[in-house]
Each structure stands twice: as C-alpha cells, then as structure tokens.
Design an enzyme around this catalytic site. Sequence first.
Site, PDB file in Angstrom:
ATOM      1  N   GLY A   9      70.728  65.268  60.572  1.00  0.00           N
ATOM      2  CA  GLY A   9      69.655  65.126  61.469  1.00  0.00           C
ATOM      3  C   GLY A   9      68.941  66.324  61.816  1.00  0.00           C
ATOM      4  N   MET A  11      69.828  68.810  63.833  1.00  0.00           N
ATOM      5  CA  MET A  11      70.678  69.857  63.891  1.00  0.00           C
ATOM      6  C   MET A  11      71.606  70.002  62.670  1.00  0.00           C
ATOM      7  SD  MET A  11      71.719  70.230  67.864  1.00  0.00           S
ATOM      8  CE  MET A  11      72.858  71.802  67.525  1.00  0.00           C
ATOM      9  N   ASN A  86      78.030  65.554  70.775  1.00  0.00           N
ATOM     10  CA  ASN A  86      78.026  65.462  72.168  1.00  0.00           C
ATOM     11  C   ASN A  86      78.920  64.516  72.841  1.00  0.00           C
ATOM     12  OD1 ASN A  86      76.363  67.991  72.710  1.00  0.00           O
ATOM     13  ND2 ASN A  86      74.815  66.768  72.583  1.00  0.00           N
ATOM     14  N   GLY A 114      69.704  73.790  69.209  1.00  0.00           N
ATOM     15  CA  GLY A 114      68.609  72.889  69.094  1.00  0.00           C
ATOM     16  C   GLY A 114      68.039  73.029  67.841  1.00  0.00           C
ATOM     17  N   LYS A 166      80.712  72.222  76.950  1.00  0.00           N
ATOM     18  CA  LYS A 166      79.420  71.862  76.611  1.00  0.00           C
ATOM     19  C   LYS A 166      78.786  70.894  77.460  1.00  0.00           C
ATOM     20  CE  LYS A 166      76.142  71.462  73.804  1.00  0.00           C
ATOM     21  NZ  LYS A 166      75.153  70.326  74.059  1.00  0.00           N
ATOM     22  N   GLU A 173      72.078  73.334  82.565  1.00  0.00           N
ATOM     23  CA  GLU A 173      70.652  73.220  81.767  1.00  0.00           C
ATOM     24  C   GLU A 173      69.825  72.257  82.543  1.00  0.00           C
ATOM     25  OE1 GLU A 173      69.438  70.990  77.855  1.00  0.00           O
ATOM     26  OE2 GLU A 173      70.519  72.833  77.442  1.00  0.00           O
TER      27      GLU A 173
END
Length: 297
Positions: A9, A11, A86, A114, A166, A173
């Site tokens: 995809g 990434m 993730n 990203g 993460k 973030e």
Amino acid sequence: MQLGLIGLGKMGFNMRERLRAGDHEVVGYDPRPEVTDVPTLAALAEALPAPRTVWVMVPSGEVTRTTIADLAEVLEPGDLVIDGGNSRYTEDGLHAKLLGDKGIAFIDAGVSGGIWGLTEGYGLMVGGSDEDVARAMPIFDTLRPAGEQADGFVHAGPVGAGHFTKMVHNGVEYALMTAYAEGYEMLAAEELVKDPQAVYQAWTNGTVVRSWLQQLLAKALKEDPGLDNLTGYTEDSGEGRWTVEEAIRLRVPVPGIAASLFARFLSRQEDSPTMKAVAALRNQFGGHAVQRISESG
C-alpha cells in the site's frame, strides 16, 4: 539482504522502493496484481532462500492475524517474521507463540513516517530478542533516516515493546496535532492577525514549537488558505484509543492525549447531543433563549 514484503500500500510500496535503492533484494506480495512480484504467499516463500526474513505491512487486526497464520504454514524453522503494521501490542505475544511453535522468530516494529518515508526515512521502534533484531539490522538501517546512526531507530525491548512504543507515539501525535490546530483557530479568529499561514510559516524556524507536524500545517495552509476544501471530520486509527486505555490501566494521567481523542469523536457529530442537552438545561433552569428547529427544518 533479501526480504519478503507483504502489503504494498502507501507505506509498503515506498518501503520496497527505499530498500531496493539501498541494494536489498525485495520480493513483494500484494493481492493487487499491478504491484505484486509474486502471485501467492507460497510463491513468496519459494522465491526467498532460507533462512528467510519476511516483513508484514498490512492493516492491523484480522488481516494481520490471518497473514501471520498463513505465513506459519509456508515458512520454515529458522525464518523470521516482522510485523510492521499498527497491531496492538497485546497481540504480539500471540503471534510470537504461533510462529515460535513452528521454529519461526518474530519481531514487532512500529513504523512512523507516512508517505514521506521514501525520501526522508522511517522512524522505527522494534521489539524482539537481541539476536533477532541484530539479524534484521541491515533492513532497519536502510529504512531509517540517513545520518547519525543512533537516531530514527530504537530497540525498545522484548516482543511487544515496539508496538507499545508506537502506540504511545501516536497518542502524543494526536495531542500535538490538536494543539497546533487549536492555535491556528485562535489566530484565524483574531482580526489583528492578517495572515495565520505566515505565522505558522515563521514558527518553522527558531521557535520552541517548531516541528515537522507544524511545518506540515504551514504547508497545508499555503496550499488551501482557510482549509476551505476540507471538512472537520477526523477519523482515528485506533492507537489513540489504546493509549488512553493503557493509561487507565497503568494509572498514568494523560489529559492532553485523552482530550485530543475526544475532539476527534466530536468532529464526527453534525449536531452534538451533548450541546443540545446543555442548551435545554440552560433554558430549563434560567429561561435562557434557545435556537429551535423550524417546522420546515
């Protein structure tokens, strides 16, 4: 180094390109025939000499679980699987056991960067044994930003530590993005400030609030002054929720992160039931005026 990469995809595709530019041999698999190098996972395994290293870069949840279960059937003892999606850290132990029962090693890797990762490099947070991480270091070294080797990569701990790290990264973030956004709204609301974009552009150098996210907001405002081409609807990918849940479990106060998560929920309400109830209460106890929907709607 040779690597199998599952999931091409936004990434995964760029990661394949960055690794190939770094002289690694990458065999990619994706259900989309226009981007895949091989037709099946079995073909991916056949294309790589043992011991294999295979990186999984697919959406978290059932897709990841299914992919890892399928890999357990086509890989061999001595191979290594890296989950770079993730995934929630609580699933890493289950994946490690499933693969470990087959003699296959496992690393969990949180990946940040990203669509910019292709040129700028990726921030990597990994969990696994010292031996397994050392084995995959040529891949990590190519993916992370060039320059000082201590930056952009951390071996955070054993299996699970990478995805936990993460998760917290993404919670932070959330809060940062909300703070920058709130600052923009204040600047835009004040008539004395003639150009909020110019302010954010100026902040990109020499200020204590400068950051990559802040630079991206300055860029977005330059491309679309007033952000007129967007709606305020904002999704959440899951890590912010998990961060708040884990903070409750650990009894760690995270008011900024929690508020930023709830702000995303609020963005999806066209007409807030909460604020309707507040208006009704003000009318009931104080007779304060309310705005009513007309019969015509």
